[in-house]
Design a protein around this motif. Structure first.
Motif, PDB file in Angstrom:
ATOM      1  N   LEU B 115       1.280  -1.359   0.142  1.00 52.41           N
ATOM      2  CA  LEU B 115      -0.086  -0.270  -0.044  1.00 52.41           C
ATOM      3  C   LEU B 115       0.561   1.243   0.216  1.00 52.41           C
ATOM      4  N   GLU B 116       2.048   0.599   0.869  1.00 51.56           N
ATOM      5  CA  GLU B 116       2.803   2.450   1.194  1.00 51.56           C
ATOM      6  C   GLU B 116       4.076   2.641  -0.376  1.00 51.56           C
ATOM      7  N   ARG B 117       3.112   1.816  -1.152  1.00 51.52           N
ATOM      8  CA  ARG B 117       4.034   2.575  -2.142  1.00 51.52           C
ATOM      9  C   ARG B 117       2.864   2.984  -3.407  1.00 51.52           C
ATOM     10  N   PHE B 118       1.778   2.808  -3.054  1.00 48.65           N
ATOM     11  CA  PHE B 118       0.709   3.736  -3.819  1.00 48.65           C
ATOM     12  C   PHE B 118       0.635   5.401  -3.446  1.00 48.65           C
ATOM     13  N   VAL B 119       0.671   5.787  -4.886  1.00 47.15           N
ATOM     14  CA  VAL B 119       0.884   7.131  -4.889  1.00 47.15           C
ATOM     15  C   VAL B 119      -0.218   7.735  -5.599  1.00 47.15           C
ATOM     16  N   PRO B 120      -2.024   7.732  -5.576  1.00 47.42           N
ATOM     17  CA  PRO B 120      -3.210   8.080  -6.131  1.00 47.42           C
ATOM     18  C   PRO B 120      -2.665  10.048  -7.179  1.00 47.42           C
ATOM     19  N   ALA B 121      -2.706   9.613  -7.806  1.00 47.05           N
ATOM     20  CA  ALA B 121      -2.685  10.778  -8.963  1.00 47.05           C
ATOM     21  C   ALA B 121      -3.772  11.359  -9.463  1.00 47.05           C
ATOM     22  N   HIS B 122      -3.764  12.543 -10.700  1.00 53.60           N
ATOM     23  CA  HIS B 122      -4.838  12.835 -11.171  1.00 53.60           C
ATOM     24  C   HIS B 122      -4.104  13.803 -11.613  1.00 53.60           C
ATOM     25  N   PRO B 123      -3.539  13.918 -13.431  1.00 51.26           N
ATOM     26  CA  PRO B 123      -3.039  14.751 -14.355  1.00 51.26           C
ATOM     27  C   PRO B 123      -4.349  15.764 -15.129  1.00 51.26           C
ATOM     28  N   ILE B 124      -4.513  16.780 -14.673  1.00 51.79           N
ATOM     29  CA  ILE B 124      -6.020  17.551 -15.199  1.00 51.79           C
ATOM     30  C   ILE B 124      -5.273  17.766 -17.027  1.00 51.79           C
ATOM     31  N   ALA B 125      -5.625  16.567 -17.381  1.00 53.60           N
ATOM     32  CA  ALA B 125      -5.500  16.528 -18.667  1.00 53.60           C
ATOM     33  C   ALA B 125      -6.734  15.908 -19.590  1.00 53.60           C
ATOM     34  N   GLY B 126      -6.923  16.298 -21.011  1.00 55.83           N
ATOM     35  CA  GLY B 126      -7.258  15.221 -21.555  1.00 55.83           C
ATOM     36  C   GLY B 126      -7.830  15.817 -23.008  1.00 55.83           C
ATOM     37  N   LYS B 127      -8.586  14.216 -23.951  1.00 53.27           N
ATOM     38  CA  LYS B 127      -9.146  15.372 -24.742  1.00 53.27           C
ATOM     39  C   LYS B 127     -10.131  14.501 -25.039  1.00 53.27           C
ATOM     40  N   GLU B 128     -10.768  15.398 -25.924  1.00 59.46           N
ATOM     41  CA  GLU B 128     -12.265  13.930 -26.129  1.00 59.46           C
ATOM     42  C   GLU B 128     -12.462  13.132 -26.788  1.00 59.46           C
ATOM     43  N   THR B 129     -10.808  13.019 -27.787  1.00 56.44           N
ATOM     44  CA  THR B 129     -10.924  11.528 -28.807  1.00 56.44           C
ATOM     45  C   THR B 129     -10.121  10.400 -27.543  1.00 56.44           C
ATOM     46  N   ALA B 130     -10.664   9.971 -27.462  1.00 56.31           N
ATOM     47  CA  ALA B 130      -9.508   8.570 -26.538  1.00 56.31           C
ATOM     48  C   ALA B 130      -8.912   7.822 -27.642  1.00 56.31           C
ATOM     49  N   GLY B 131      -8.104   6.895 -26.897  1.00 55.85           N
ATOM     50  CA  GLY B 131      -6.965   5.641 -27.838  1.00 55.85           C
ATOM     51  C   GLY B 131      -5.864   6.211 -27.634  1.00 55.85           C
ATOM     52  N   VAL B 132      -4.436   5.570 -27.309  1.00 62.39           N
ATOM     53  CA  VAL B 132      -3.240   5.223 -27.950  1.00 62.39           C
ATOM     54  C   VAL B 132      -2.780   6.334 -29.235  1.00 62.39           C
TER      55      VAL B 132
END
Lengths: 294, 294
Positions: B115-132
């Motif tokens: 558990l201690e190795r997990f740092v929850p993150a949320h980058p505030i970035a995105g696009k309306e086009t999904a996929g790699v």
């Protein structure tokens, strides 16, 4: 099609952009403007958007072959009344207002024998930055320009109006003022109301400023129109109030549906509903021809 | 800070963009990915986003010094459970999920001694086009990256997580998962819900397709997020349901206020209210520091 004398009544973003676009199309002779904002008029002279300032709408319209009224919707009637006695029998008179039933009614009240020279118009273009300083010769390129001609208009005059907008790069559509106001309540006026309400709903919370500092690009685009000109949108929303409130009702029913799916926690139904919308939106493009309704 | 082996669990827009950004920063060693979508993984190999495909999350995580979980929020718990036994004692584990209370709870259920190795993150970035295929090395540049560290995290590990996001161009902020979820319900999750509902409310009217054919640039920006990925947003909206519904209530109250002004027809009060919002919105910029609340 060249315009020998354009009278620009109101010298803001829309009027200024029309003047610049007409110049760029090589169709502009002399451009005369007037309006209550002396600073804006001086700016327009300085920027070369206009050639001359007239003391009032009647003086500007005198001898003009094209008069474009580009003022907030609520100012249209007094401005038309001022123009009517000065308008030439061969002149073309247009507005750029975002509502059309009220504009036609105002024109019928005040234009008298010159009513037939008035072709109501609404270019579907804009920015959230108002004022002639943001005028843009490309503002109408590849945008719709809606005409809602009067039964009294000579066919050749409507043709001339359409040809002018097309020369500025716009795609012209003719509609009834009723159909126009219903459609734009749905796709333009209501989104402005929702964007104002949404931004207000976030900003006025105790943690609102902190929330806003975290917002990203989705928020930026969603709320862009919430920066739109207050006087212009006050008039549009009040003028088209019945249709806007009707559309607000349609929206609330759709929101009820989504909230209900959230409350019941039906993940599959929620995903299906979102997917239906997301696919329809992904297939939409500005100015696309109408596809089959779902 | 170089990452010798990055395990990318989930290979879509966010994971792919992280991989590309890490490469561009010169920090990427070998990048291994896995996921249920073989086509996406093949595409990622072909585009050079990843170096290798692993048969599962455990195999990908084996020997990785950084494991990034980039899957729809609802898939986080089973994926963390799969990773836990394979995760190295010195590894850094992060996610990119748009909700954080649920992710922390899932991690507490399944990560055990890691558990201690997990740092929850949320980058505030995105696009309306999904996929790699839409992955973008610049996706995180000048965007916030929120970390909601656990009390169990070693301070040095959190520093490492922050330094990594900063190396990709992001501005790091630390928050509690509660504060995170409340803020993003307001500035991200609710706007998505409203955009879906608004588009749906227009499209399903008898004249919806015709209305949509007339919509312009304001509509385009207002509804851009209504094209967002259905599976991702199903999970976000359901996971953060209570905060989203609370924010929907705030919005409805604000909308009530605007509709009331329309109904009473008080032009001055409506203009004042719009002006207050429009000025606040005009003064807002993505990533701006919090100003005084109104």
């Amino acid at each position: 099609m060249r315009v020998q004398r354009l009278a620009l009544v109101g010298c803001g973003l829309m009027g200024g952009s029309f003047a610049l676009a007409l110049r760029r199309a090589g169709l502009a002779g002399r451009i005369v403007s007037c309006g209550p904002d002396a600073v804006a008029l001086a700016k327009a002279l300085e920027l070369g958007v206009i050639d001359e300032v007239a003391p009032g709408a009647a003086q500007a319209a005198e001898g003009a072959d094209l008069v474009l009224v580009a003022v907030p919707v609520a100012a249209t009637e007094p401005v038309l009344a001022e123009i009517a006695p000065a308008l030439g029998a061969e002149a073309l008179l247009m507005d750029v207002g975002s509502t059309k039933r009220d504009v036609e009614a105002a024109a019928r009240r005040v234009l008298g024998p010159r009513l037939e020279r008035f072709v109501p118009a609404h270019p579907i273009a804009g920015k959230e930055t108002a004022g002639v300083a943001h005028a843009d010769a490309a503002l109408f390129a590849n945008r719709h320009a809606i005409l809602t001609p009067l039964p009294e208009n000579p066919a050749a005059l409507v043709q001339r109006a359409a040809a002018l907008w097309e020369a500025l790069g716009a795609r012209v559509r003719r509609m009834s003022p009723q159909a126009h106001d219903a459609a734009f309540a749905a796709v333009s006026h209501l989104p402005h109301l929702l964007a104002y309400a949404y931004f207000d709903g976030v900003a006025r919370q105790p943690l609102g400023a902190d929330f806003l500092s975290l917002a990203g690009p989705g928020f930026r685009d969603f709320t862009r129109i919430a920066a739109s000109d207050p006087a212009v949108w006050r008039d549009i929303l009040l003028t088209n109030r019945d249709e806007v409130l009707r559309q607000a009702g349609e929206f609330r029913r759709a929101l009820d549906g989504f909230e209900q799916l959230l409350r019941t926690g039906d993940a599959q139904a929620l995903e299906d509903h979102i997917r239906e919308v997301a696919q329809a939106r992904a297939g939409w493009h500005p100015g696309a021809p109408p596809s089959q309704s779902r």
